[in-house]
Design a protein around this motif. Sequence first.
Motif, PDB file in Angstrom:
ATOM      1  N   PHE A  98       0.830  -1.194   0.000  1.00  0.00           N
ATOM      2  CA  PHE A  98       0.000   0.000   0.000  1.00  0.00           C
ATOM      3  C   PHE A  98       0.871   1.253   0.000  1.00  0.00           C
ATOM      4  N   LEU A  99       0.369   2.295  -0.639  1.00  0.00           N
ATOM      5  CA  LEU A  99       1.132   3.531  -0.803  1.00  0.00           C
ATOM      6  C   LEU A  99       0.521   4.729  -0.095  1.00  0.00           C
ATOM      7  N   ASP A 100      -0.778   4.662   0.263  1.00  0.00           N
ATOM      8  CA  ASP A 100      -1.433   5.848   0.803  1.00  0.00           C
ATOM      9  C   ASP A 100      -0.834   6.265   2.143  1.00  0.00           C
ATOM     10  N   VAL A 101      -0.848   7.563   2.377  1.00  0.00           N
ATOM     11  CA  VAL A 101      -0.269   8.135   3.588  1.00  0.00           C
ATOM     12  C   VAL A 101      -1.232   9.178   4.153  1.00  0.00           C
ATOM     13  N   PRO A 102      -1.116   9.517   5.452  1.00  0.00           N
ATOM     14  CA  PRO A 102      -2.006  10.523   6.045  1.00  0.00           C
ATOM     15  C   PRO A 102      -1.824  11.885   5.390  1.00  0.00           C
ATOM     16  N   LEU A 103      -2.930  12.603   5.206  1.00  0.00           N
ATOM     17  CA  LEU A 103      -2.874  13.892   4.533  1.00  0.00           C
ATOM     18  C   LEU A 103      -1.987  14.882   5.269  1.00  0.00           C
ATOM     19  N   ALA A 104      -2.088  14.942   6.582  1.00  0.00           N
ATOM     20  CA  ALA A 104      -1.301  15.906   7.340  1.00  0.00           C
ATOM     21  C   ALA A 104       0.189  15.709   7.119  1.00  0.00           C
ATOM     22  N   SER A 105       0.632  14.455   7.113  1.00  0.00           N
ATOM     23  CA  SER A 105       2.067  14.194   6.935  1.00  0.00           C
ATOM     24  C   SER A 105       2.512  14.524   5.525  1.00  0.00           C
ATOM     25  N   VAL A 106       1.631  14.297   4.534  1.00  0.00           N
ATOM     26  CA  VAL A 106       1.966  14.639   3.152  1.00  0.00           C
ATOM     27  C   VAL A 106       2.129  16.140   3.007  1.00  0.00           C
ATOM     28  N   LEU A 107       1.163  16.882   3.542  1.00  0.00           N
ATOM     29  CA  LEU A 107       1.226  18.338   3.426  1.00  0.00           C
ATOM     30  C   LEU A 107       2.439  18.894   4.163  1.00  0.00           C
ATOM     31  N   GLU A 108       2.751  18.337   5.322  1.00  0.00           N
ATOM     32  CA  GLU A 108       3.930  18.791   6.068  1.00  0.00           C
ATOM     33  C   GLU A 108       5.202  18.535   5.281  1.00  0.00           C
ATOM     34  N   HIS A 109       5.274  17.356   4.652  1.00  0.00           N
ATOM     35  CA  HIS A 109       6.475  17.031   3.868  1.00  0.00           C
ATOM     36  C   HIS A 109       6.602  17.938   2.655  1.00  0.00           C
ATOM     37  N   VAL A 110       5.485  18.142   1.939  1.00  0.00           N
ATOM     38  CA  VAL A 110       5.528  18.984   0.752  1.00  0.00           C
ATOM     39  C   VAL A 110       5.873  20.415   1.128  1.00  0.00           C
ATOM     40  N   GLU A 111       5.271  20.910   2.215  1.00  0.00           N
ATOM     41  CA  GLU A 111       5.546  22.274   2.653  1.00  0.00           C
ATOM     42  C   GLU A 111       7.005  22.440   3.060  1.00  0.00           C
ATOM     43  N   LEU A 166       2.779  10.297  -7.480  1.00  0.00           N
ATOM     44  CA  LEU A 166       2.509  11.398  -6.552  1.00  0.00           C
ATOM     45  C   LEU A 166       1.763  10.854  -5.347  1.00  0.00           C
ATOM     46  N   PRO A 167       1.819  11.562  -4.221  1.00  0.00           N
ATOM     47  CA  PRO A 167       1.139  11.063  -3.020  1.00  0.00           C
ATOM     48  C   PRO A 167      -0.369  11.002  -3.219  1.00  0.00           C
ATOM     49  N   VAL A 168      -0.960   9.898  -2.800  1.00  0.00           N
ATOM     50  CA  VAL A 168      -2.408   9.752  -2.815  1.00  0.00           C
ATOM     51  C   VAL A 168      -2.855   9.418  -1.395  1.00  0.00           C
ATOM     52  N   VAL A 169      -3.852  10.154  -0.926  1.00  0.00           N
ATOM     53  CA  VAL A 169      -4.336  10.030   0.448  1.00  0.00           C
ATOM     54  C   VAL A 169      -5.719   9.416   0.439  1.00  0.00           C
ATOM     55  N   VAL A 170      -5.987   8.546   1.388  1.00  0.00           N
ATOM     56  CA  VAL A 170      -7.334   8.028   1.616  1.00  0.00           C
ATOM     57  C   VAL A 170      -7.818   8.636   2.927  1.00  0.00           C
ATOM     58  N   GLU A 171      -8.831   9.492   2.846  1.00  0.00           N
ATOM     59  CA  GLU A 171      -9.320  10.228   4.023  1.00  0.00           C
ATOM     60  C   GLU A 171     -10.831  10.012   4.165  1.00  0.00           C
ATOM     61  N   PRO A 172     -11.267   9.331   5.236  1.00  0.00           N
ATOM     62  CA  PRO A 172     -12.692   9.053   5.400  1.00  0.00           C
ATOM     63  C   PRO A 172     -13.556  10.309   5.534  1.00  0.00           C
ATOM     64  N   GLY A 173     -12.991  11.389   6.030  1.00  0.00           N
ATOM     65  CA  GLY A 173     -13.774  12.594   6.247  1.00  0.00           C
ATOM     66  C   GLY A 173     -13.514  13.658   5.200  1.00  0.00           C
ATOM     67  N   VAL A 174     -14.541  14.013   4.410  1.00  0.00           N
ATOM     68  CA  VAL A 174     -14.366  15.064   3.407  1.00  0.00           C
ATOM     69  C   VAL A 174     -14.057  16.393   4.084  1.00  0.00           C
ATOM     70  N   ARG A 175     -14.763  16.696   5.152  1.00  0.00           N
ATOM     71  CA  ARG A 175     -14.505  17.940   5.877  1.00  0.00           C
ATOM     72  C   ARG A 175     -13.090  17.973   6.427  1.00  0.00           C
ATOM     73  N   THR A 176     -12.611  16.839   6.900  1.00  0.00           N
ATOM     74  CA  THR A 176     -11.246  16.764   7.421  1.00  0.00           C
ATOM     75  C   THR A 176     -10.239  17.111   6.333  1.00  0.00           C
ATOM     76  N   ALA A 177     -10.457  16.584   5.135  1.00  0.00           N
ATOM     77  CA  ALA A 177      -9.560  16.876   4.012  1.00  0.00           C
ATOM     78  C   ALA A 177      -9.594  18.358   3.657  1.00  0.00           C
ATOM     79  N   ILE A 178     -10.795  18.931   3.633  1.00  0.00           N
ATOM     80  CA  ILE A 178     -10.930  20.356   3.307  1.00  0.00           C
ATOM     81  C   ILE A 178     -10.242  21.216   4.364  1.00  0.00           C
TER      82      ILE A 178
END
Length: 270
Positions: free
Chosen positions: A100-113, A173-185
């Motif tokens: 599996f390749l998916d990673v948490p959104l917060a960690s992806v954004l932190e790494h990219v930033e 590219l990073p792909v995230v699986v996030e159960p909460g749409v609001r959380t992603a936004i």
Amino acid sequence: MTTPSAPLTAGNARVKQARKLSRRSERSERRLFLADGPKAVEAALDVEGCVVEVFATLEATQRYSEWHGCVPAWTVVEDRALASLSDSVTPAGVVAVCRFLDVPLASVLEHVEATSRVDLIAICADVRDPGNAGTVIRTADAAGADVVVLAGSSVDLYNPKTVRASVGSLFHLPVVVEPGVRTAIDAARAAGLTILAADGHGEVSLDAAADILSRPTAWLFGNEARGLAPEIATLADHRVRIPIHGRAESLNLATASALCLYASASAHRR
């Protein structure tokens, strides 16, 4: 390279174990999935530690001999055995078992930033068709997006049709699986992105959105049949419509996402 004296048959235990990965429950439990075809396998090989084993026909084994040393195990199988692992009507002769390749959104954004500015994200909210999801991933990759998020009740990222439709971009590219749409936004907004909802009834036309598009952006795409739920669309900073100049009622998700993502990509590069 693991090469048996004779190609493995469809009834072989190892082939059967790999074939079980066609089921979502099995993929989730083992955190493994199948990447079917040379483009997907080649892309997977570029991700360190991703490929666990490759199953290939004798013909494909000879054709892709330069890959043998790049994988822990290369297993030759009969054509029928390979076909049992492939979701394609005309299997290309090579299938990889991948982690599996998916990673948490917060960690992806932190790494990219930490390495560069986050400019473009695609958030798929409740996108159910695997072909559409894979195509959005492929389009986002081509447009230079930083992240794709499959949010809410979106299709399984590792569905064979999703993987195949991404044509290798799943590994680019990073792909995230996030159960909460609001959380992603919320996470995208916290990273400084403007949230744009692709909405056929949006108050802003894509043709007149140059100033908005030039900003770091998270595009929000909705379900194929229902579009974005009203309570989700209202979370966006702007709702953007693609103008329809002819008599078509609407555009499908894959086409709409391509127009929106490329509009942003072009605005960022002016």
